[in-house]
Design an enzyme around this catalytic site. Sequence first.
Site, PDB file in Angstrom:
ATOM      1  N   ARG A   1      -3.535  -0.577   5.200  1.00 63.78           N
ATOM      2  CA  ARG A   1      -3.925  -1.640   4.526  1.00 63.78           C
ATOM      3  C   ARG A   1      -3.139  -2.752   4.476  1.00 63.78           C
ATOM      4  O   ARG A   1      -3.516  -4.099   4.469  1.00 63.78           O
ATOM      5  CB  ARG A   1      -4.372  -1.166   2.886  1.00 63.78           C
ATOM      6  CG  ARG A   1      -5.492  -0.125   3.160  1.00 63.78           C
ATOM      7  CD  ARG A   1      -5.730   0.479   1.956  1.00 63.78           C
ATOM      8  NE  ARG A   1      -4.568   1.458   1.526  1.00 63.78           N
ATOM      9  CZ  ARG A   1      -4.601   2.139   0.492  1.00 63.78           C
ATOM     10  NH1 ARG A   1      -5.311   1.891  -0.414  1.00 63.78           N
ATOM     11  NH2 ARG A   1      -3.360   2.711   0.170  1.00 63.78           N
TER      12      ARG A   1
ATOM     13  N   CYS B   1       0.870  -1.066  -0.015  1.00 63.32           N
ATOM     14  CA  CYS B   1       0.090  -0.022   0.092  1.00 63.32           C
ATOM     15  C   CYS B   1       0.719   1.387  -0.088  1.00 63.32           C
ATOM     16  O   CYS B   1       1.971   1.181  -0.236  1.00 63.32           O
ATOM     17  CB  CYS B   1      -0.982  -0.035   1.295  1.00 63.32           C
ATOM     18  SG  CYS B   1      -0.268   0.381   2.674  1.00 63.32           S
TER      19      CYS B   1
ATOM     20  N   ASP C   1      -8.212   3.803   1.285  1.00 60.27           N
ATOM     21  CA  ASP C   1      -7.188   4.278   2.156  1.00 60.27           C
ATOM     22  C   ASP C   1      -8.049   4.635   3.458  1.00 60.27           C
ATOM     23  O   ASP C   1      -8.441   5.792   3.296  1.00 60.27           O
ATOM     24  CB  ASP C   1      -6.219   5.085   1.784  1.00 60.27           C
ATOM     25  CG  ASP C   1      -4.926   5.317   2.635  1.00 60.27           C
ATOM     26  OD1 ASP C   1      -5.294   4.874   3.879  1.00 60.27           O
ATOM     27  OD2 ASP C   1      -3.955   5.801   2.276  1.00 60.27           O
TER      28      ASP C   1
END
Length: 156
Positions: free
Chosen positions: A15, A9, A123
């Site tokens: 994440r 990420c 996100d």
Amino acid sequence: MLIKILMVCLGNICRSPLAEGILRSKLPRDKFVVDSAGTGNWHVGSKPDERSITTALKKGLDISHQRGKQFIPSFFDTYDYIFVMDNSNYNNVISLAETQEHKDKVQLILDQIFPGENVDVPDPYYGLQNGFDIVFDMLDESCDVLSKKLILKHSF
């Protein structure tokens, strides 16, 4: 031979640590290694965001031992599969690829459940705790599909 998988990420604190923990929990550890990295360097050496840790713990996973690292080009040779969380991460990682073989290793993680739709994992960094819970559920569903495919493909 261990099959090595990398989750990527932006900062490697929200994440990708969740994706790493989820997929690791679904694969035999004697056959697969799962790791994570970020395309940026802001959180190198840092543990995951407390909200990611909290969400994972609620689901029975401890990701607090993970530490952030930045994606580097040599990872194309280290890892067999590279799963990115969104299209921006995809473009950042692909821009570092030197060969078609490297590019072929990179996939969007949600392509497992939304094939060919280029769906991003949102996100959750600037949001609330529930955003992390939503991301966990998306990644959990995708990692369910992915783990079954990987086990089938690499049954030893």
